[in-house]
Design an enzyme around this catalytic site. Sequence first.
Site, mmCIF file in Angstrom:
data_model
loop_
_atom_site.group_PDB
_atom_site.id
_atom_site.type_symbol
_atom_site.label_atom_id
_atom_site.label_comp_id
_atom_site.label_asym_id
_atom_site.label_seq_id
_atom_site.Cartn_x
_atom_site.Cartn_y
_atom_site.Cartn_z
ATOM 1 N N ASN A 214 -5.216 22.252 0.834
ATOM 2 C CA ASN A 214 -6.050 21.052 -0.028
ATOM 3 C C ASN A 214 -7.360 21.797 -0.124
ATOM 4 O O ASN A 214 -7.532 22.364 1.815
ATOM 5 C CB ASN A 214 -5.895 20.056 -0.718
ATOM 6 N N ASP A 283 0.860 15.682 -0.314
ATOM 7 C CA ASP A 283 2.227 14.995 -0.780
ATOM 8 C C ASP A 283 2.796 15.523 -1.241
ATOM 9 O O ASP A 283 3.973 14.330 -0.686
ATOM 10 C CB ASP A 283 1.123 14.829 -2.294
ATOM 11 N N LYS A 293 8.348 36.295 6.300
ATOM 12 C CA LYS A 293 8.004 36.576 5.283
ATOM 13 C C LYS A 293 8.966 36.571 4.219
ATOM 14 O O LYS A 293 9.509 37.371 4.212
ATOM 15 C CB LYS A 293 6.887 37.374 5.405
ATOM 16 N N PHE A 327 -8.958 6.787 2.269
ATOM 17 C CA PHE A 327 -9.814 6.564 1.240
ATOM 18 C C PHE A 327 -9.510 7.517 0.259
ATOM 19 O O PHE A 327 -7.922 8.037 0.012
ATOM 20 C CB PHE A 327 -10.142 8.754 2.489
ATOM 21 N N LYS A 341 -4.544 1.508 -4.682
ATOM 22 C CA LYS A 341 -4.248 2.234 -3.768
ATOM 23 C C LYS A 341 -4.423 1.027 -2.480
ATOM 24 O O LYS A 341 -3.962 0.679 -1.153
ATOM 25 C CB LYS A 341 -4.873 3.203 -2.991
ATOM 26 N N LYS A 345 -1.081 -0.255 0.045
ATOM 27 C CA LYS A 345 -0.773 0.637 1.561
ATOM 28 C C LYS A 345 -1.480 -0.574 2.237
ATOM 29 O O LYS A 345 -1.692 0.120 3.240
ATOM 30 C CB LYS A 345 -1.753 1.731 1.498
#
Length: 406
Positions: A214, A283, A293, A327, A341, A345
């Site tokens: 990300n 995720d 490869k 976060f 969230k 959590k």
Amino acid sequence: MLKGKTIILGITGGIAAYKAASLCSKLVQKGAEVHVIMTASAKEFITELTLQSLSKQRVYSDTFQERDPSSISHIDLADSADLVLVAPATANIIAKMAHGLADDMLSTTLLATTAPVMVAPAMNVHMYQHPAVIHNMNILADRGVHFIEPGEGLLACGYVGKGRLEEPEAIVGCIETFFRQQESVKSGPLSGKKVVVTAGGTIERIDPVRYISNDSSGKMGFAIASAARAMGADVTLVAARTDGKPPQDIKVVQVQSAEDMLEAVYSLWEDCDILIKAAAVSDYRPKQSMPSKIKKGGDSITLELIKTTDILETLGKHKRNQFLIGFAAETGNLESYAKDKLARKNCDLIVANDVSVAGAGFGVDTNIVSIFDRDGLVVSLPQLSKDEVAQHLLTLAAERISGVSL
């Protein structure tokens, strides 16, 4: 700030060695106990007797000149130091330090000490700019060595440029600032607390040359780790892929995948007081990571992904006395997603930001956040530097765990 401090002053062989006499004198006048180590080259420029007279201490220059059979001098010096200062530091001693050479009293003591080390370079401008010297200084800086940059002006060799040893008064000022910051850390609102911070973006391998990740740069996590350290905490940073180097003087555990991060964080969880999960964890991961490869063939390829273990949720389920901060990077419905969230959590605080808003996304030096607890919005911060956001967040955390408003 220097009264009662033991400072090892290493003097190496450059014309700037004459300034070491004034530096030694000023440190002693400030109340420091100064022990001088001179290299053989330094004694070509200034005598041991001069430094002995100014420091009121025996001067060391020979590793094998042991005057007390009950002790080993370079180990005793290394153990007693509150700070080791090398001034002037030639290109030669910087190279020895970078590569772990120990062939004289000074370099041997530097290898043996666990005290902070400060280096004040002094050399010809072209030497100071040489790639080898720059490389060696970068190695030392990465290890946590503090540098006092040389000044610019007329050098003894006749050149004009950067390379002149900083003036003794300025060096003493740098040392006082260093010890002042140390004292501030010891008395900070998080003094004695163990803080774990995660940073960066995890990598999930498809094959040896491709991966899923990300846009997280790690900047927010780095800022939080630095702020926690400045407030006195014992900080461990668990870092995945980041755009820059982690802050100095902080323990770093390098990881790659979400599974790696879970293992690293969970090993620190039991003994930690505050855990701040600022990392952007994947995720999903490929169901199968290929050992070689994947070759191109056909017009399409199907990649099957499976869910990774939710680190924040796992920690929340096993939370006892730890203060857990998560976060939430969103692109809309910020408040509802953040509250959901936090509840799912079992977090104590959630820091939410809309990464689609300019100045609040990945890779920038600023952020715009809202912090929520179980009762809802605690504070909404305008666009601030990530360092400022980190200070607000850590101050809030310190207030929550101590019950005292700061």
